[in-house]
Design a protein around this motif. Structure first.
Motif, PDB file in Angstrom:
ATOM      1  N   GLU A 242      21.432  43.751  58.019  1.00 31.12           N
ATOM      2  CA  GLU A 242      20.128  44.383  57.819  1.00 31.12           C
ATOM      3  C   GLU A 242      19.052  43.340  57.509  1.00 31.12           C
ATOM      4  O   GLU A 242      17.932  43.418  58.012  1.00 31.12           O
ATOM      5  CB  GLU A 242      20.201  45.409  56.681  1.00 31.12           C
ATOM      6  N   LEU A 243      19.386  42.368  56.665  1.00 30.07           N
ATOM      7  CA  LEU A 243      18.411  41.341  56.312  1.00 30.07           C
ATOM      8  C   LEU A 243      18.004  40.533  57.543  1.00 30.07           C
ATOM      9  O   LEU A 243      16.845  40.133  57.683  1.00 30.07           O
ATOM     10  CB  LEU A 243      18.973  40.410  55.236  1.00 30.07           C
ATOM     11  N   ASP A 244      18.940  40.310  58.439  1.00 32.98           N
ATOM     12  CA  ASP A 244      18.640  39.536  59.639  1.00 32.98           C
ATOM     13  C   ASP A 244      17.894  40.351  60.686  1.00 32.98           C
ATOM     14  O   ASP A 244      16.872  39.930  61.211  1.00 32.98           O
ATOM     15  CB  ASP A 244      19.935  38.994  60.263  1.00 32.98           C
ATOM     16  N   VAL A 245      18.427  41.548  61.007  1.00 30.03           N
ATOM     17  CA  VAL A 245      17.915  42.313  62.143  1.00 30.03           C
ATOM     18  C   VAL A 245      16.625  43.054  61.798  1.00 30.03           C
ATOM     19  O   VAL A 245      15.640  43.002  62.542  1.00 30.03           O
ATOM     20  CB  VAL A 245      18.988  43.294  62.655  1.00 30.03           C
ATOM     21  N   ASN A 246      16.608  43.769  60.675  1.00 27.12           N
ATOM     22  CA  ASN A 246      15.434  44.575  60.336  1.00 27.12           C
ATOM     23  C   ASN A 246      14.364  43.801  59.569  1.00 27.12           C
ATOM     24  O   ASN A 246      13.181  44.153  59.627  1.00 27.12           O
ATOM     25  CB  ASN A 246      15.847  45.811  59.541  1.00 27.12           C
ATOM     26  N   PHE A 247      14.784  42.773  58.824  1.00 25.43           N
ATOM     27  CA  PHE A 247      13.818  42.035  58.011  1.00 25.43           C
ATOM     28  C   PHE A 247      13.602  40.598  58.484  1.00 25.43           C
ATOM     29  O   PHE A 247      12.790  39.880  57.911  1.00 25.43           O
ATOM     30  CB  PHE A 247      14.246  42.043  56.541  1.00 25.43           C
ATOM     31  N   GLY A 248      14.349  40.172  59.503  1.00 27.69           N
ATOM     32  CA  GLY A 248      14.116  38.864  60.109  1.00 27.69           C
ATOM     33  C   GLY A 248      14.300  37.684  59.186  1.00 27.69           C
ATOM     34  O   GLY A 248      13.584  36.675  59.304  1.00 27.69           O
ATOM     35  N   GLU A 249      15.255  37.748  58.258  1.00 27.21           N
ATOM     36  CA  GLU A 249      15.413  36.674  57.284  1.00 27.21           C
ATOM     37  C   GLU A 249      15.765  35.348  57.958  1.00 27.21           C
ATOM     38  O   GLU A 249      15.193  34.301  57.626  1.00 27.21           O
ATOM     39  CB  GLU A 249      16.490  37.030  56.257  1.00 27.21           C
ATOM     40  N   ASP A 250      16.712  35.357  58.888  1.00 29.32           N
ATOM     41  CA  ASP A 250      17.114  34.108  59.531  1.00 29.32           C
ATOM     42  C   ASP A 250      16.017  33.521  60.406  1.00 29.32           C
ATOM     43  O   ASP A 250      15.919  32.305  60.576  1.00 29.32           O
ATOM     44  CB  ASP A 250      18.372  34.336  60.387  1.00 29.32           C
ATOM     45  N   ALA A 251      15.189  34.391  60.975  1.00 30.37           N
ATOM     46  CA  ALA A 251      14.149  33.921  61.894  1.00 30.37           C
ATOM     47  C   ALA A 251      12.943  33.336  61.160  1.00 30.37           C
ATOM     48  O   ALA A 251      12.166  32.582  61.745  1.00 30.37           O
ATOM     49  CB  ALA A 251      13.693  35.068  62.799  1.00 30.37           C
ATOM     50  N   ALA A 252      12.779  33.676  59.885  1.00 28.96           N
ATOM     51  CA  ALA A 252      11.620  33.192  59.127  1.00 28.96           C
ATOM     52  C   ALA A 252      11.731  31.687  58.880  1.00 28.96           C
ATOM     53  O   ALA A 252      12.770  31.196  58.431  1.00 28.96           O
ATOM     54  CB  ALA A 252      11.517  33.936  57.804  1.00 28.96           C
TER      55      ALA A 252
END
Length: 304
Positions: A242-252
């Motif tokens: 969820e943190l990666d896909v919906n909140f874009g944590e890794d992409a930030a």
């Protein structure tokens, strides 16, 4: 927000100025107030590398965050950052000291299968469920031997389907451990568990088989252990994903490492609020609605 929403750079400077250890402590106090343990609650502990936090060396110096996740409550209870995955062994006891897991089953993968960690879990009046692999060679050898010479005292079989695959899981447990020959005992060890899983992929026709072993301080049924072991992966599916896909944590691509640490806690708070809102929308749909509708955003912010 009378003057609008601050720019991403302003937000990064602001959260970069906060001391992560202090902010994390307040986050854990907030999570503790939200946490109402359910019967048999599994608290999973696992690490996640925040890929976008890497500097010139890329993934080599990216922040690795170890989190504790209550799977039934779908709530992150706390986190600690470490230099790399190998440091999880020292971080887990510290994290356990900071959170309340009384009456819960604490589940950790093979990295956390350590006597000191098992003892810490028991000191918190919790049970442990630890995966056993080659990093505990003697223990793995003895557990495999037990399942080759003893008849399980309980067995369970479950079948689940979804995402184009069918998974069959068979669970065997042994509670009589008189023949378990170890140089050093494990704290309050009562049960060893064997999981045999088979995954069939409908699209390709491929079938995958896997065998895993676990030790536990609890004396549960095979059905309960089967469900609890499956629940452990809730930290991957319901938190990290969820943190990666919906909140874009890794992409930030945040440059300030304090901001990265603090935003990890903030995103977990946001995930909690979005999940608890009663509107029948996807998480992404709720987030979009909150960005466009002041009233809806106020409702989201009120769902603690």
């Amino acid at each position: 927000y009378r003057y609008g929403i601050p720019s991403p750079d302003t937000l990064e400077r602001f959260f970069g100025a906060l001391e992560p250890a202090v902010f994390s402590r307040f986050f854990m106090e907030w999570a503790s107030g939200c946490f109402k343990p359910l019967e048999g609650e599994v608290v999973s502990i696992d690490g996640k590398r925040i890929r976008g936090s890497g500097g010139k060396n890329g993934q080599e110096d990216a922040i690795h965050m170890v989190s504790a996740f209550a799977t039934a409550n779908r709530l992150s209870l706390g986190q600690l950052d470490v230099f790399d995955k190998s440091n999880e062994i020292t971080a887990i006891p510290v994290l356990l000291e900071l959170i309340d897991t009384k009456g819960c089953m604490v589940s950790i993968d093979a990295m956390g299968c350590q006597r000191d960690i098992a003892a810490k879990i028991r000191s918190k009046k919790s049970d442990y469920l630890l995966a056993v692999k080659d990093n505990q060679g003697e223990l793995l050898e003895q557990v495999e031997k037990m399942f080759s010479i003893r008849t399980p005292c309980g067995s369970d079989r479950s079948v689940d389907g979804g995402h184009g695959r069918v998974e069959t899981r068979e669970c065997d447990v042994i509670g009589e451990l008189g023949f378990l020959d170890l140089d050093e005992p494990w704290p309050d060890l009562k049960t060893i568990v064997l999981i045999r899983s088979q995954r069939y992929f409908k699209k390709t026709g491929e079938t995958q088989h896997q065998t895993r072993y676990y030790i536990s301080s609890a004396a549960h049924s095979a059905e309960t252990f089967n469900a609890q072991i499956r629940s452990h992966w809730g930290i991957e599916n319901n938190l990290h994903w969820e943190l990666d896909v919906n909140f874009g944590e890794d992409a930030a691509k945040r440059k300030n490492r304090n901001a990265v640490r603090n935003f990890n806690a903030i995103l977990k708070i946001c995930l909690r609020m979005v999940e608890r809102h009663s509107e029948k929308l996807s998480k992404k749909g709720k987030m979009i609605s909150a960005s466009l509708n002041d009233t809806f955003r106020e409702q989201i912010l009120g769902y603690f």
